[in-house]
Design an enzyme around this catalytic site. Sequence first.
Site, PDB file in Angstrom:
ATOM      1  N   GLU A   1       7.291 -32.291 -10.203  1.00 46.20           N
ATOM      2  CA  GLU A   1       6.898 -31.005  -9.634  1.00 46.20           C
ATOM      3  C   GLU A   1       6.141 -30.136 -10.636  1.00 46.20           C
ATOM      4  OE1 GLU A   1      10.008 -32.209  -9.637  1.00 46.20           O
ATOM      5  OE2 GLU A   1      10.399 -32.654  -7.528  1.00 46.20           O
TER       6      GLU A   1
ATOM      7  N   HIS B   1      -1.833 -16.678 -35.370  1.00 44.57           N
ATOM      8  CA  HIS B   1      -1.562 -18.024 -35.870  1.00 44.57           C
ATOM      9  C   HIS B   1      -2.760 -18.551 -36.647  1.00 44.57           C
ATOM     10  CE1 HIS B   1       0.950 -17.229 -32.364  1.00 44.57           C
ATOM     11  NE2 HIS B   1       1.831 -18.077 -32.863  1.00 44.57           N
TER      12      HIS B   1
ATOM     13  N   HIS C   1      20.684 -27.929  -2.681  1.00 47.31           N
ATOM     14  CA  HIS C   1      19.400 -28.004  -1.988  1.00 47.31           C
ATOM     15  C   HIS C   1      19.076 -26.735  -1.203  1.00 47.31           C
ATOM     16  CE1 HIS C   1      19.537 -32.070  -3.263  1.00 47.31           C
ATOM     17  NE2 HIS C   1      18.501 -32.448  -2.537  1.00 47.31           N
TER      18      HIS C   1
ATOM     19  N   HIS D   1       2.142 -21.284 -39.653  1.00 47.43           N
ATOM     20  CA  HIS D   1       2.005 -21.366 -38.191  1.00 47.43           C
ATOM     21  C   HIS D   1       1.729 -20.018 -37.536  1.00 47.43           C
ATOM     22  CE1 HIS D   1       3.042 -22.217 -33.951  1.00 47.43           C
ATOM     23  NE2 HIS D   1       3.698 -21.077 -34.033  1.00 47.43           N
TER      24      HIS D   1
HETATM   25  C1  LIG Z   1       6.844 -23.496 -23.388  1.00 47.07           C
HETATM   26  C2  LIG Z   1       6.785 -22.837 -24.735  1.00 47.07           C
HETATM   27  N1  LIG Z   1       7.882 -22.827 -25.500  1.00 47.07           N
HETATM   28  C3  LIG Z   1       7.859 -22.198 -26.688  1.00 47.07           C
HETATM   29  C4  LIG Z   1       6.729 -21.570 -27.133  1.00 47.07           C
HETATM   30  C5  LIG Z   1       6.730 -20.815 -28.448  1.00 47.07           C
HETATM   31  N2  LIG Z   1       5.917 -21.552 -29.442  1.00 47.07           N
HETATM   32  C6  LIG Z   1       4.647 -21.228 -29.694  1.00 47.07           C
HETATM   33  S1  LIG Z   1       3.916 -22.260 -30.796  1.00 47.07           S
HETATM   34  C7  LIG Z   1       5.349 -23.138 -31.003  1.00 47.07           C
HETATM   35  C8  LIG Z   1       5.388 -24.293 -31.932  1.00 47.07           C
HETATM   36  C9  LIG Z   1       4.356 -25.265 -31.574  1.00 47.07           C
HETATM   37  O1  LIG Z   1       4.286 -26.299 -32.456  1.00 47.07           O
HETATM   38  P1  LIG Z   1       2.999 -27.179 -32.441  1.00 47.07           P
HETATM   39  O2  LIG Z   1       2.589 -27.456 -31.060  1.00 47.07           O
HETATM   40  O3  LIG Z   1       3.234 -28.330 -33.315  1.00 47.07           O
HETATM   41  O4  LIG Z   1       1.904 -26.213 -33.017  1.00 47.07           O
HETATM   42  P2  LIG Z   1       1.467 -26.023 -34.535  1.00 47.07           P
HETATM   43  O5  LIG Z   1       2.461 -25.126 -35.174  1.00 47.07           O
HETATM   44  O6  LIG Z   1       1.431 -27.339 -35.167  1.00 47.07           O
HETATM   45  O7  LIG Z   1       0.143 -25.381 -34.378  1.00 47.07           O
HETATM   46  C10 LIG Z   1       6.351 -22.632 -30.182  1.00 47.07           C
HETATM   47  C11 LIG Z   1       7.708 -23.182 -30.113  1.00 47.07           C
HETATM   48  C12 LIG Z   1       5.611 -21.611 -26.296  1.00 47.07           C
HETATM   49  N3  LIG Z   1       4.468 -21.018 -26.608  1.00 47.07           N
HETATM   50  N4  LIG Z   1       5.651 -22.279 -25.123  1.00 47.07           N
END
Ligand SMILES: Cc1ncc(C[n+]2csc(CCOP(=O)(O)OP(=O)(O)O)c2C)c(N)n1
Length: 694
Positions: free
Chosen positions: A438, A38, A499, A286
């Site tokens: 939780e 990234h 539950h 990204h």
């Molecule tokens: C719980 C979770 N769901 C999905 C992902 C997959 N994922 C990695 S980065 C991303 C997008 C994140 O967007 P943002 O936080 O705005 O990061 P940016 O692209 O701006 O750096 C996703 C969906 C993940 N890492 N964790």
Amino acid sequence: MSTTNVAAPMTDTELDQLSINTIRTLSIDAVERAKSGHPGTPMALAPLVYTLWNRVMRFDPQDPIWPDRDRFVLSNGHASMLLWSVLHLTGTCAVDPDYERLGQPSVSLDDIRRFRQIGSKAPGHPEYHWVSGVEATTGPLGQGVATSVGMAIAEKWLANRYNKPGFPIFDYDIYVVCGDGCLMEGVGAEAASLAGHLGLDNLCWVYDNNHITIEGQTSLAFTEDVATRFLAYGWNVLRVGDANDLERIQHALGVFRETKGRPTLIILDSHIGYGSPHKHDTAAAHGEPLGEAEVRLVKQSYGWPEEAQFLVPDGVREHFAAGIGARGATARSQWTALFASYRAAHPGLATEIEQMQRRDLPAGWDRNLPVFPADAKGIAGREASGKVLNVLAQNIPWFLGGSADLGPSNKTTLTYEGAGSFQAGSPGGKNLHFGIREHAMGATVNGLSLSKLRPFAATFFIFSDYARPAIRLSALMELPTIFVFTHDAMGDGEDGPTHQPVEHLASMRAIPGLVTLRPADANEVVEAYRYVMQLRHRPAVLVLSRQPLPTLDRRAFASAAGVARGAYVLADPPGGDPELVLIASGSEVSLVVEAHEKLLAEGTRSRVVSMPSWEIFDEQTQEYRDSVLPPSVKARLAVEQASTFGWERYVGSSGRVIGMTTFGASAPLKALQKKFGFEPDKVVSVARQLLGKQ
Ligand SMILES: Cc1ncc(C[n+]2csc(CCOP(=O)(O)OP(=O)(O)O)c2C)c(N)n1
Ligand SMILES: [Mg+2]
């Protein structure tokens, strides 16, 4: 013609920019070489991370576990190259699992060249147990921000207990960088709400407001007013409109440090892929390499040599050494001197701090643990647990925890005089009130554990699902957190299938490294805690009954100390030499004991094995395991009020399992036991079938 270029020394502003562009280009080159990763967010946030590390944070790269350091959590863990770059450029040193300093760099340039490759200390996402200088494992979005709330609670608690007039031993801040994803995730909201309630003014989240996630613009799915939401949580909200403006970033961080009584959110407007003519402000920046042609254009825009790769120009390491290096070294040496005089003035407290840092237990940690007399009526697992917790919390000053609003039911409330509740106005309390959150609870106890406190978290076992991502990270981080899950099976009868856990034991047992224990009676509960407390790098889940379980007469049955081996022979036929092995955990142990007595009476030589923990048993020697489950005895029957999934490994292909293959039902426990076959007669009849005796 040859010319001699005598370069003028660079100004600080030039060195700032050179350092920032080094972070950017290292990130770009690493992603390019790995062909994955990234790049866009490191390109955008390099100025933030640079300012925070080189100008603000109290962190000594020579000693990344110095207890009074500021913490840095990269909650948007996909931007890991930010962290690898800065750990490398600051020369942060490595530490081993025994907290010994190794004197070698935590992240080398070679690691960065091998970003995302096997063995590299620059893996895809920040991993706490793997790379020194990483304060928390992140990558699952929202976990980092939520974990930071535990870190902030810990700092308040530590300061309250250990700081004395003239001795600010714990006085640090927690800085977190997060993106849209962390603020969209529910766990982020739970955690922010809790942090606001607790007024954690040592906590600063910087929100990378770039309007981009993987699918494109955030306008696709995220149009709320984040600032207003955080104001409503009780946070101090600041905005910096230009992610390249170091002075404004520094100013906002200064405002955070002066703000009392509230956590701070800095909303930082940034441009993902900054400097990339074709990809900036797009989702394309990204999560994939920029591509060779674009990399050249980006490097041009930074005034960087196009051909250079993994370049750390002269002066950059020195610039970090003069900034964070010098500031951190001074702060740490001042602290070390302070701690030396603290040790003279408060030797007992100083010893506690040292023990805690090494995850050692204080002498006498297990004194006064209860011993329960035989009792046919018995006591519930949760009751016995409550008694143990209250003893442990008094013996171990830094043992604390709480429940997600189920304390009275989980029996986890610390009731002894002076235990107190942790609140903004009472940061010494040992009862944490997580509210009905939780997931944030799980992440919060991870944060407490990362801060070297010894925390427990509680809820009904069924709701472990709501905390599971944090439990998983606890195991991945190798933290000795304790999860106390009560209402372990169908003991809450009338509440019904919503539950009643079914697949939860299998699910916990499937998490690598996690120790799951389901004790059979009150004395097994005590032994389970005794085992768990001695873990230094592993989390544990205690699965406890709601209903009373008979307290076995240990003069007639084997000692509960067998819990420490995961499974043990509780009862044998006269003279030993079993022809049938009955295996059970928790409430089903006394059930199979009843069946065993019936079987003995009719001449069947049955053995009873209490198996509170698969993981611990699996780690015993083959010899021990064979002594408990003799390979020659093929007639084996496991009984557990949970999914049968996985029991084949112990009963073998010719064994049987009485367990759950459906959800439960709403009815009194007795009726459920009958309906689902958890009765001695059923055990006896399946045993007979196994032996071909009917
Ligand atoms: C719980 C979770 N769901 C999905 C992902 C997959 N994922 C990695 S980065 C991303 C997008 C994140 O967007 P943002 O936080 O705005 O990061 P940016 O692209 O701006 O750096 C996703 C969906 C993940 N890492 N964790
Ligand atoms: Mg984003």
